[in-house]
Design a protein around this motif. Structure first.
Motif, PDB file in Angstrom:
ATOM      1  N   ALA A  46       0.870  -1.178   0.000  1.00 51.10           N
ATOM      2  CA  ALA A  46       0.000   0.000   0.000  1.00 51.10           C
ATOM      3  C   ALA A  46       0.905   1.226   0.000  1.00 51.10           C
ATOM      4  CB  ALA A  46      -0.893  -0.005   1.235  1.00 51.10           C
ATOM      5  N   ALA A  47       0.872   1.988  -1.079  1.00 50.43           N
ATOM      6  CA  ALA A  47       1.827   3.078  -1.243  1.00 50.43           C
ATOM      7  C   ALA A  47       1.121   4.373  -1.581  1.00 50.43           C
ATOM      8  CB  ALA A  47       2.841   2.725  -2.328  1.00 50.43           C
ATOM      9  N   LYS A  48       1.377   5.382  -0.794  1.00 50.51           N
ATOM     10  CA  LYS A  48       0.907   6.728  -1.118  1.00 50.51           C
ATOM     11  C   LYS A  48       2.034   7.436  -1.845  1.00 50.51           C
ATOM     12  CE  LYS A  48      -0.800  11.042   0.857  1.00 50.51           C
ATOM     13  NZ  LYS A  48      -1.222  11.746   2.088  1.00 50.51           N
ATOM     14  N   ILE A  49       1.783   7.871  -3.064  1.00 52.98           N
ATOM     15  CA  ILE A  49       2.805   8.507  -3.894  1.00 52.98           C
ATOM     16  C   ILE A  49       2.646  10.015  -3.807  1.00 52.98           C
ATOM     17  CG2 ILE A  49       3.854   8.620  -6.169  1.00 52.98           C
ATOM     18  CD1 ILE A  49       3.794   5.791  -5.031  1.00 52.98           C
ATOM     19  N   CYS A  50       3.693  10.706  -3.385  1.00 51.16           N
ATOM     20  CA  CYS A  50       3.670  12.168  -3.281  1.00 51.16           C
ATOM     21  C   CYS A  50       4.644  12.759  -4.289  1.00 51.16           C
ATOM     22  CB  CYS A  50       4.042  12.629  -1.870  1.00 51.16           C
ATOM     23  SG  CYS A  50       2.775  12.289  -0.650  1.00 51.16           S
ATOM     24  N   LEU A  51       4.165  13.713  -5.075  1.00 53.54           N
ATOM     25  CA  LEU A  51       4.969  14.343  -6.119  1.00 53.54           C
ATOM     26  C   LEU A  51       5.077  15.843  -5.853  1.00 53.54           C
ATOM     27  CD1 LEU A  51       3.291  12.531  -9.158  1.00 53.54           C
ATOM     28  CD2 LEU A  51       5.383  11.860  -7.968  1.00 53.54           C
ATOM     29  N   PRO A  52       5.870  16.251  -4.881  1.00 48.77           N
ATOM     30  CA  PRO A  52       5.998  17.678  -4.567  1.00 48.77           C
ATOM     31  C   PRO A  52       6.666  18.436  -5.712  1.00 48.77           C
ATOM     32  CG  PRO A  52       7.667  16.418  -3.395  1.00 48.77           C
ATOM     33  CD  PRO A  52       6.749  15.417  -4.030  1.00 48.77           C
ATOM     34  N   ASP A  53       6.274  19.698  -5.876  1.00 45.29           N
ATOM     35  CA  ASP A  53       6.842  20.532  -6.931  1.00 45.29           C
ATOM     36  C   ASP A  53       7.973  21.417  -6.438  1.00 45.29           C
ATOM     37  OD1 ASP A  53       5.147  19.639  -9.000  1.00 45.29           O
ATOM     38  OD2 ASP A  53       3.518  20.897  -8.240  1.00 45.29           O
ATOM     39  N   SER A  54       8.238  21.422  -5.140  1.00 44.87           N
ATOM     40  CA  SER A  54       9.291  22.271  -4.579  1.00 44.87           C
ATOM     41  C   SER A  54       9.845  21.618  -3.325  1.00 44.87           C
ATOM     42  CB  SER A  54       8.729  23.653  -4.240  1.00 44.87           C
ATOM     43  OG  SER A  54       7.785  23.552  -3.185  1.00 44.87           O
ATOM     44  N   GLN A  55      10.957  22.160  -2.833  1.00 44.97           N
ATOM     45  CA  GLN A  55      11.539  21.643  -1.593  1.00 44.97           C
ATOM     46  C   GLN A  55      10.631  21.923  -0.402  1.00 44.97           C
ATOM     47  OE1 GLN A  55      13.774  19.678  -2.185  1.00 44.97           O
ATOM     48  NE2 GLN A  55      14.468  20.391  -4.178  1.00 44.97           N
ATOM     49  N   GLU A  56       9.869  23.011  -0.459  1.00 45.40           N
ATOM     50  CA  GLU A  56       8.934  23.322   0.627  1.00 45.40           C
ATOM     51  C   GLU A  56       7.820  22.281   0.687  1.00 45.40           C
ATOM     52  OE1 GLU A  56       9.988  25.451  -1.659  1.00 45.40           O
ATOM     53  OE2 GLU A  56      11.329  26.666  -0.384  1.00 45.40           O
ATOM     54  N   GLU A  57       7.295  21.889  -0.481  1.00 46.91           N
ATOM     55  CA  GLU A  57       6.270  20.849  -0.509  1.00 46.91           C
ATOM     56  C   GLU A  57       6.847  19.501  -0.083  1.00 46.91           C
ATOM     57  OE1 GLU A  57       4.107  20.501  -4.125  1.00 46.91           O
ATOM     58  OE2 GLU A  57       3.401  22.576  -4.097  1.00 46.91           O
ATOM     59  N   PHE A  58       8.084  19.246  -0.437  1.00 45.82           N
ATOM     60  CA  PHE A  58       8.781  18.030  -0.017  1.00 45.82           C
ATOM     61  C   PHE A  58       8.798  17.950   1.505  1.00 45.82           C
ATOM     62  CE2 PHE A  58      12.548  15.653   1.212  1.00 45.82           C
ATOM     63  CZ  PHE A  58      12.675  14.640   0.270  1.00 45.82           C
ATOM     64  N   ALA A  59       9.161  19.064   2.153  1.00 44.09           N
ATOM     65  CA  ALA A  59       9.234  19.085   3.618  1.00 44.09           C
ATOM     66  C   ALA A  59       7.858  18.909   4.247  1.00 44.09           C
ATOM     67  CB  ALA A  59       9.867  20.403   4.080  1.00 44.09           C
ATOM     68  N   ARG A  60       6.838  19.542   3.658  1.00 43.12           N
ATOM     69  CA  ARG A  60       5.482  19.416   4.221  1.00 43.12           C
ATOM     70  C   ARG A  60       4.962  17.987   4.092  1.00 43.12           C
ATOM     71  NH1 ARG A  60       4.710  24.675   1.982  1.00 43.12           N
ATOM     72  NH2 ARG A  60       3.771  23.819   0.085  1.00 43.12           N
ATOM     73  N   ALA A  61       5.223  17.353   2.949  1.00 41.40           N
ATOM     74  CA  ALA A  61       4.768  15.975   2.755  1.00 41.40           C
ATOM     75  C   ALA A  61       5.444  15.042   3.748  1.00 41.40           C
ATOM     76  CB  ALA A  61       5.047  15.527   1.327  1.00 41.40           C
ATOM     77  N   LEU A  62       6.725  15.259   3.981  1.00 39.42           N
ATOM     78  CA  LEU A  62       7.451  14.425   4.936  1.00 39.42           C
ATOM     79  C   LEU A  62       6.887  14.593   6.348  1.00 39.42           C
ATOM     80  CD1 LEU A  62      11.232  13.783   5.054  1.00 39.42           C
ATOM     81  CD2 LEU A  62      10.093  14.557   7.112  1.00 39.42           C
ATOM     82  N   ALA A  63       6.543  15.832   6.703  1.00 42.02           N
ATOM     83  CA  ALA A  63       6.014  16.100   8.042  1.00 42.02           C
ATOM     84  C   ALA A  63       4.652  15.447   8.257  1.00 42.02           C
ATOM     85  CB  ALA A  63       5.935  17.608   8.269  1.00 42.02           C
TER      86      ALA A  63
END
Length: 284
Positions: A46-63
């Protein structure tokens, strides 16, 4: 972002599933490898795939990862960024990380040294059925992290932090053409004047030129490996090695390369080893 979630999790996958966080640079450089990684991981857990468009979105998705196991799809910088973010939020002990390396071969040296396959298919399969390896971490006094190695190279060997341009190339050519012959070697300015201490033991001081300093984690839960090369410019050359848990470098302004990133200039920095501070999924 897109977030398909298969309803079933196969054997070996964590109860909370996977959070597959795709670095935006990896998606731009090699979309095909990213697609392969997503397909293999989604077919096996079961995998949720996140495709952030910026480093800020990357950090928010990780949090917002919740109880999912984190999988980074990207190069060495993406892995270091994720570990740094988790360190600062005290989340490294929550569970193992995994990496599917995507990027130019030159940007995957850390991944290779950690035992992660450079093939997207092999790395994705290791995420699903690999084993967990404890890894040491170097943390500096500004809360920066080093996963593999840091180095203070010779002054003349430190590249400019900005990318090349037509004007910078032109200025470099002009400097080369007009520079006096006596200064062409740059020997007088190629070495540091630094004080290097390992667990309080003095390895080098400012009265002796330092050619190169390196500190490397060993992932053995013991101490980091420190190598200091001194001398040159009229002085006898020598190499000092030590094992230490704390390394302090001070003196004239210096830059250092921590894993893939060039940092500085600074006048003082202390790195402290944290044995087994994070875990990584690698092939069995």
């Amino acid at each position: 972002m897109s977030a398909p979630e298969p309803t079933m999790s196969q054997a070996g996958a964590p109860v909370g599933g996977l959070l597959v966080l795709v670095d935006p640079v990896a998606r731009r450089l090699d979309g095909e490898s990213v697609r392969i990684a997503k397909d293999v991981l989604s077919a096996g857990a079961a995998a949720k795939i996140c495709l952030p468009d910026s480093q800020e979105e990357f950090a928010r998705a990780l949090a917002r990862r919740g109880h999912r196991r984190l999988v980074i799809v990207g190069d060495d910088r993406a892995l270091v960024r994720a570990v740094g973010l988790l360190h600062r939020e005290r989340g490294l002990g929550e569970g193992p990380l995994a990496l599917v390396p995507v990027g130019p071969v030159g940007s995957l040296g850390l991944a290779r040294s950690l035992g992660v396959p450079l093939s997207a298919v092999a790395a994705a399969r290791a995420v699903l059925d690999g084993s967990v390896r404890a890894c040491d971490l170097l943390v500096d006094d500004s809360d920066g992290v080093v996963l593999g190695a840091l180095r203070i190279p010779p002054v003349h060997g430190v590249p400019r932090p900005t990318g090349p341009s037509v004007w910078s190339a032109y200025r470099s050519l002009v400097r080369t053409l007009v520079r006096p012959v006596a200064a062409a070697g740059g020997v007088a300015t190629s070495r540091h004047r630094l004080r290097v201490e390992a667990d309080g033991v003095l390895l080098a001081d400012v009265d002796r030129p330092v050619e190169d300093v390196s500190v490397r984690t060993r992932d053995d839960g013991g101490a980091a490996e420190v190598v200091v090369r001194t001398g040159g410019g009229g002085s006898a050359e020598s190499t000092v090695t030590a094992r230490a848990k704390t390394v302090t470098v001070s003196g004239a302004d210096f830059r250092y390369r921590a894993d893939a990133a060039l940092t500085g200039p600074v006048r003082r920095r202390t790195w402290t080893l944290r044995p087994g501070a994070w875990t990584l999924t690698v092939p069995r």
